[in-house]
Design a protein around this motif. Structure first.
Motif, short mmCIF file in Angstrom:
data_model
loop_
_atom_site.label_atom_id
_atom_site.label_comp_id
_atom_site.label_asym_id
_atom_site.label_seq_id
_atom_site.Cartn_x
_atom_site.Cartn_y
_atom_site.Cartn_z
N VAL A 116 27.82 -38.26 -15.14
CA VAL A 116 28.38 -39.09 -14.08
C VAL A 116 29.90 -39.07 -14.13
CG1 VAL A 116 28.50 -41.44 -13.16
CG2 VAL A 116 26.34 -40.56 -14.03
N ARG A 117 30.45 -39.05 -15.33
CA ARG A 117 31.91 -38.98 -15.46
C ARG A 117 32.44 -37.68 -14.86
NH1 ARG A 117 32.32 -39.51 -20.74
NH2 ARG A 117 31.97 -41.75 -20.59
N GLN A 118 31.71 -36.60 -15.04
CA GLN A 118 32.13 -35.33 -14.45
C GLN A 118 32.08 -35.40 -12.93
OE1 GLN A 118 29.49 -32.53 -16.36
NE2 GLN A 118 30.80 -32.31 -18.16
N LEU A 119 31.06 -36.08 -12.39
CA LEU A 119 30.99 -36.27 -10.95
C LEU A 119 32.17 -37.08 -10.45
CD1 LEU A 119 27.20 -37.10 -10.37
CD2 LEU A 119 28.38 -34.98 -9.77
N HIS A 128 13.13 -55.78 1.17
CA HIS A 128 14.20 -56.69 0.75
C HIS A 128 15.22 -56.02 -0.17
CE1 HIS A 128 11.48 -60.37 1.75
NE2 HIS A 128 12.01 -59.83 2.82
N PRO A 129 14.79 -55.20 -1.16
CA PRO A 129 15.80 -54.54 -2.00
C PRO A 129 16.74 -53.61 -1.23
CG PRO A 129 13.66 -54.49 -3.06
CD PRO A 129 13.42 -54.96 -1.66
N LEU A 130 16.33 -53.17 -0.04
CA LEU A 130 17.17 -52.26 0.76
C LEU A 130 18.13 -53.00 1.68
CD1 LEU A 130 14.47 -49.62 1.83
CD2 LEU A 130 16.36 -49.23 0.24
N SER A 131 18.22 -54.32 1.57
CA SER A 131 19.02 -55.12 2.51
C SER A 131 20.44 -54.59 2.74
CB SER A 131 19.07 -56.58 2.04
OG SER A 131 17.80 -57.17 2.12
N PRO A 132 21.19 -54.20 1.70
CA PRO A 132 22.54 -53.68 1.97
C PRO A 132 22.54 -52.46 2.90
CG PRO A 132 22.31 -54.23 -0.34
CD PRO A 132 20.94 -54.35 0.25
N LEU A 133 21.50 -51.65 2.84
CA LEU A 133 21.40 -50.49 3.73
C LEU A 133 21.30 -50.93 5.18
CD1 LEU A 133 21.00 -47.39 4.10
CD2 LEU A 133 18.54 -47.80 3.80
N PHE A 134 20.65 -52.06 5.41
CA PHE A 134 20.45 -52.56 6.77
C PHE A 134 21.62 -53.42 7.25
CE2 PHE A 134 15.90 -52.81 5.02
CZ PHE A 134 15.68 -51.46 5.28
N ASP A 135 22.24 -54.15 6.33
CA ASP A 135 23.16 -55.22 6.73
C ASP A 135 24.63 -54.85 6.64
OD1 ASP A 135 20.85 -56.69 7.01
OD2 ASP A 135 21.02 -57.65 5.03
N LYS A 136 24.99 -53.84 5.85
CA LYS A 136 26.40 -53.50 5.66
C LYS A 136 26.69 -52.10 6.20
CE LYS A 136 28.44 -54.57 1.83
NZ LYS A 136 28.79 -54.70 0.38
N THR A 137 27.95 -51.87 6.49
CA THR A 137 28.39 -50.55 6.94
C THR A 137 29.17 -49.88 5.82
OG1 THR A 137 28.53 -51.31 9.24
CG2 THR A 137 29.73 -49.29 8.67
N TYR A 138 28.76 -48.66 5.48
CA TYR A 138 29.39 -47.93 4.38
C TYR A 138 30.02 -46.64 4.90
CZ TYR A 138 26.80 -51.03 1.25
OH TYR A 138 26.30 -52.13 0.60
N GLN A 139 31.14 -46.29 4.29
CA GLN A 139 31.78 -45.02 4.64
C GLN A 139 31.03 -43.85 4.03
OE1 GLN A 139 35.92 -44.86 3.60
NE2 GLN A 139 36.24 -42.82 4.46
N TYR A 140 30.46 -44.09 2.84
CA TYR A 140 29.72 -43.05 2.13
C TYR A 140 28.37 -43.60 1.66
CZ TYR A 140 34.42 -41.06 1.75
OH TYR A 140 35.68 -40.59 2.03
N ASN A 195 34.84 -36.16 -7.48
CA ASN A 195 34.76 -36.87 -6.20
C ASN A 195 34.94 -38.37 -6.42
OD1 ASN A 195 34.45 -36.97 -3.44
ND2 ASN A 195 32.49 -35.91 -3.42
N LYS A 196 36.18 -38.79 -6.67
CA LYS A 196 36.45 -40.18 -7.03
C LYS A 196 36.10 -41.15 -5.92
CE LYS A 196 40.08 -39.56 -10.52
NZ LYS A 196 39.81 -38.14 -10.76
N LYS A 197 36.14 -40.70 -4.67
CA LYS A 197 35.89 -41.62 -3.55
C LYS A 197 34.46 -42.17 -3.55
CE LYS A 197 34.80 -37.89 -0.23
NZ LYS A 197 35.22 -36.75 -1.05
N LEU A 198 33.55 -41.50 -4.24
CA LEU A 198 32.17 -41.95 -4.26
C LEU A 198 31.91 -43.05 -5.30
CD1 LEU A 198 30.23 -38.60 -3.80
CD2 LEU A 198 31.05 -40.20 -2.07
N PHE A 199 32.96 -43.54 -5.94
CA PHE A 199 32.84 -44.60 -6.93
C PHE A 199 33.55 -45.87 -6.48
CE2 PHE A 199 31.76 -40.81 -9.10
CZ PHE A 199 31.01 -41.14 -10.22
N MET A 218 28.08 -46.00 -11.26
CA MET A 218 28.86 -45.53 -10.11
C MET A 218 30.00 -46.51 -9.77
SD MET A 218 27.70 -42.59 -9.33
CE MET A 218 28.34 -42.26 -7.69
N GLY A 219 30.60 -47.07 -10.80
CA GLY A 219 31.79 -47.89 -10.62
C GLY A 219 31.55 -49.11 -9.76
N ASN A 220 32.42 -49.34 -8.78
CA ASN A 220 32.37 -50.53 -7.95
C ASN A 220 31.46 -50.41 -6.74
OD1 ASN A 220 34.32 -51.91 -9.55
ND2 ASN A 220 35.95 -50.78 -8.52
N SER A 221 30.75 -49.31 -6.63
CA SER A 221 29.91 -49.11 -5.45
C SER A 221 28.63 -49.94 -5.55
CB SER A 221 29.57 -47.63 -5.30
OG SER A 221 28.95 -47.13 -6.47
#
Length: 358
Positions: A132-135, A213-225, A139-143, A166-169
């Protein structure tokens, strides 16, 4: 019998870049050609010819990815011409060697088979943070905080969440098994929930609690990535197909990255996915149970073929179960894990198939 078949596998593996003759193998291992063919298929769940084909093509894909010339690779693995090699390559991966080398898209690993290695199933070790550290270095923007990681299953979700890999994501699990039971549209709509919960013999309330219910962020928030973490096997790829189709149906406009890995090794292959045709593939494959006319990346192409084959009772897994009905369930299930890692079924799915044969 397993020791005899392992001897055959080892003989083959030592000669994958040479001409392989069934007669030569039978002479060297001390059994007749018929006995070798019959026992190999009985123990490995695959024919000798198919095993050699898949091993050679997988190893050749690694060479191509490392920059080897297509003609040199064809000759290395015993093909009489680049054209014959290209036909075989496309029949398995759904893409020409040239396009594969250009795009470097993931394929399903087909590793050396060990008949005696029938443990309690393969589990991914994600305690190692080096990969994961190598990733992150690539591609730092994905963290960042504007990223959603969709993980295949609750166990993987808990490991990622607990270790903040995956950091703050953000993280969500997809706790489904789309490779079994019927699928409908719209994905995650009321009819979908009714059909899927019924197929799993769950109440709607329990299905909502476990899957929706566990997928709620996928439905409720808008993500750039959105980063999708799914294994190479068919089980994971059908789940992945469902998520990709949902992203299209919901009008997601951000960027999508796919992190694939083998279940027995946390070696990640990262690819950016361009949305556009996965809803059609979902409709064709998971609803109508037919090959899609749309192009997909090699790994999903392989998974679709396996999925459609598993819908028929004469598939290799059912044949293996039929030939080994004398074994107790606790011994047969680990064998199926070991011999058919490309399918990705869990205990529940294999026990269902075993009971279906009784």
């Amino acid at each position: 019998m397993s020791e005899q078949v392992q001897l055959m596998i080892d003989w083959i593996e030592d000669r994958l870049t040479e001409e392989i003759s069934l007669n030569d193998m039978s002479y060297d291992v001390g059994y007749s050609p018929y006995y070798c063919s019959f026992k190999f298929h009985q123990a490995a769940g695959i024919s000798i010819r198919r095993y050699i084909l898949l091993r050679r093509l997988y190893l050749s894909s690694v060479d191509l990815k490392n920059g080897d010339r297509i003609l040199d690779t064809a000759v290395e693995y015993g093909y009489s011409s680049q054209e014959s090699y290209s036909r075989a390559f496309k029949s398995v991966f759904g893409i020409s060697p040239g396009l594969f080398q250009l795009q470097k898209q993931p394929v399903q690993s087909y590793v050396r088979l060990f008949i005696n290695d029938a443990g309690s199933g393969i589990k991914m070790n994600i305690s190692r943070k080096l990969e994961v550290r190598q990733l992150q270095n690539k591609n730092k923007k994905l963290f960042d905080q504007d990223v959603l990681n969709v993980l295949n299953g609750q166990h993987m979700y808990e490991e990622f969440k607990q270790n903040t890999l995956m950091g703050n994501s953000d993280y969500v699990p997809f706790n489904e098994a789309m490779s079994v039971n019927e699928a409908v549209e719209p994905i995650f709509g009321e009819h979908f929930i009714d059909v899927r919960s019924s197929g799993h013999n769950e109440t709607v309330e329990n299905y909502m609690r476990k899957v929706i219910h566990p997928l709620s962020p996928l439905f409720d928030k808008t993500y750039q990535y959105i980063v999708l973490w799914f294994g190479e096997d068919m089980f994971c790829q059908m789940n992945l197909l469902t998520i990709l189709a949902y992203l299209e149906q919901s009008g997601y406009s951000g960027r999508v990255y796919l992190n694939t890995f083998r279940e027995d090794a946390f070696k990640v292959n990262q690819t950016e996915i361009i949305l556009g045709n996965y809803s059609e593939v979902y409709q064709s494959v998971l609803i109508r149970h037919e090959i899609s006319s749309s192009n997909v990346f090699p790994l999903m192409f392989q998974a679709v073929k396996i999925y459609l084959d598993m819908l028929h009772d004469d598939n290799e897994v059912m044949k293996y179960i039929s030939e080994h009905q004398h074994l107790p369930e606790k011994e047969l299930v680990p064998r199926l894990f070991n011999l058919f890692p490309e399918i990705g079924y869990g205990d529940t799915q294999y026990i269902h198939l075993i009971n279906k044969m009784k």
